[in-house]
Write an enzyme that holds these catalytic residues in place. Structure first.
Site, short mmCIF file in Angstrom:
data_model
loop_
_atom_site.label_atom_id
_atom_site.label_comp_id
_atom_site.label_asym_id
_atom_site.label_seq_id
_atom_site.Cartn_x
_atom_site.Cartn_y
_atom_site.Cartn_z
N CYS A 4 -15.48 30.40 21.96
CA CYS A 4 -14.54 29.86 22.96
C CYS A 4 -14.41 30.86 24.12
O CYS A 4 -14.52 32.08 23.92
CB CYS A 4 -13.17 29.64 22.32
SG CYS A 4 -13.18 28.23 21.22
N CYS A 37 -15.10 25.31 24.44
CA CYS A 37 -13.67 25.39 24.12
C CYS A 37 -13.02 26.56 24.84
O CYS A 37 -13.71 27.47 25.31
CB CYS A 37 -13.48 25.51 22.60
SG CYS A 37 -14.45 26.80 21.83
#
Ligand code: 2NF
Length: 303
Positions: free
Chosen positions: A124, A206
């Site tokens: 992420c 993400c």
């Protein structure tokens, strides 16, 4: 009695001669029939047919060898932490996606087996998209090794800069020409591949995701580009908190406030509709430094 026997033999001989000739004739006839009915169509089918001619460049020479070399380089040297990936299987799945198929009827499903063999998690906050800024984005990830463009993942690394296509009438690659996405067909094996991998790359992203855009062109955000058509619409709002855009101007080019341009406003609006926050920065410092490394004498590089 003897005369009768003699006469019967002399009567039979012409008859035997006719039947032998007839047999030979029949054999020749059926032989020719077999050749015409079986061998000729088989020959036509087996005869190597010339590939169709397209307007785009053909398959890159030594495509398969390059693909394999890159797969081993990536998995063994560039990112050994990725763990075991079967390069032989990956290479087969790649070529099976397009060989012996119409290069203008490619589908996402054709690449499904390849996608399954090459799944790769990008951490992420480390995804970097780019549009009209390939060189700069890749210069950046070369130094910021924990950030990933699509071409820093296995499949993007393998396919970057290559071209490929097959033909429904042949099991070979077409090295002479491949469909051009603008002039021949949009669903060609090459474009469908990039659309499919770009879609997965965006779906997997993400946290805070980033994009390098080119502020030296009139529309830094191009709705027809892969970033504008595919990636932006496949970000998942439930796991992407924000898109951070870095709009970079070429060293020495005029204008420096592309973040407030109408094309960036379109991007902002699309993201708002998709409930994804957006922030934009002109000439992001760390990437500016890389531009200056290449232009150290330029006045705008005197910090
Ligand atoms: O070749 C690549 N590495 C590649 C190709 C297409 C898409 C990479 N991508 C991914 C990257 F991950 C970026 O995040 O999409 C993003 C960049 O694509 P873009 O279309 O937004 O950026 P451009 O600079 O406009 O195009 C990049 C390259 O893709 C070609 C274009 O000609 C250029 O060489 N391209 C764009 N759309 C298509 C298409 N539909 C295309 N080639 C074939 N079919």
């Amino acid at each position: 009695m003897a005369s009768h026997r003699f006469s019967s033999v002399s009567e039979e001989e012409p008859c035997c001669d006719i039947s032998r000739k007839t047999k030979i004739c029949l054999c020749v006839f059926f032989g020719l029939l077999i050749v015409v009915v079986i061998a000729v169509p088989v020959g036509i089918l087996m005869w190597p047919r010339p590939h169709k001619e397209w307007k785009g460049e053909g398959t890159t020479a030594h495509f398969y060898e390059i693909l394999m070399g890159r797969c081993y380089t990536y998995t063994q040297i560039v990112r050994p932490e990725l763990g075991h990936k079967d390069c032989q299987k990956i290479g087969k799945a790649f070529t099976s996606a397009f060989l012996s198929k119409d290069p203008c009827s490619s589908t996402e499903q054709d690449y499904e087996p390849l996608m399954e063999l090459t799944n790769q998690a990008v951490p992420c906050n480390k995804t970097l998209f780019w549009s009209k800024s390939s060189q700069l984005a890749h210069d950046y990830t070369r130094v910021r090794q924990n950030m990933f463009t699509l071409e820093d993942t296995l499949l993007g690394y393998m396919a970057d800069g290559l071209r490929w296509c097959g033909d429904s009438g042949s099991s070979d690659m077409n090295y002479k020409s491949c469909p051009n996405w603008r002039e021949d067909c949009s669903n060609n094996s090459f474009s469908v591949f990039w659309n499919t991998v770009s879609k997965r790359f965006a779906e997997d992203a993400c946290g805070v995701v980033h994009v390098v855009l080119n502020g030296s062109i009139s529309n830094p955000f191009d709705e027809r580009s892969t970033f504008g058509r595919v990636e932006v619409f496949n970000l998942r709002p439930e796991k992407v908190h924000r898109l951070q855009a870095w709009v970079m101007h070429d060293i020495g080019s005029a204008g420096s406030d592309s973040c407030s341009s109408s094309s960036i406003n379109v991007l902002k609006w699309i993201l708002k509709e998709r409930s994804i926050a957006f922030s934009c920065e002109n000439n992001y410092g760390p990437i500016r430094l890389l531009q200056c490394v290449k232009n150290p004498e330029h006045p705008s590089c005197r910090f």
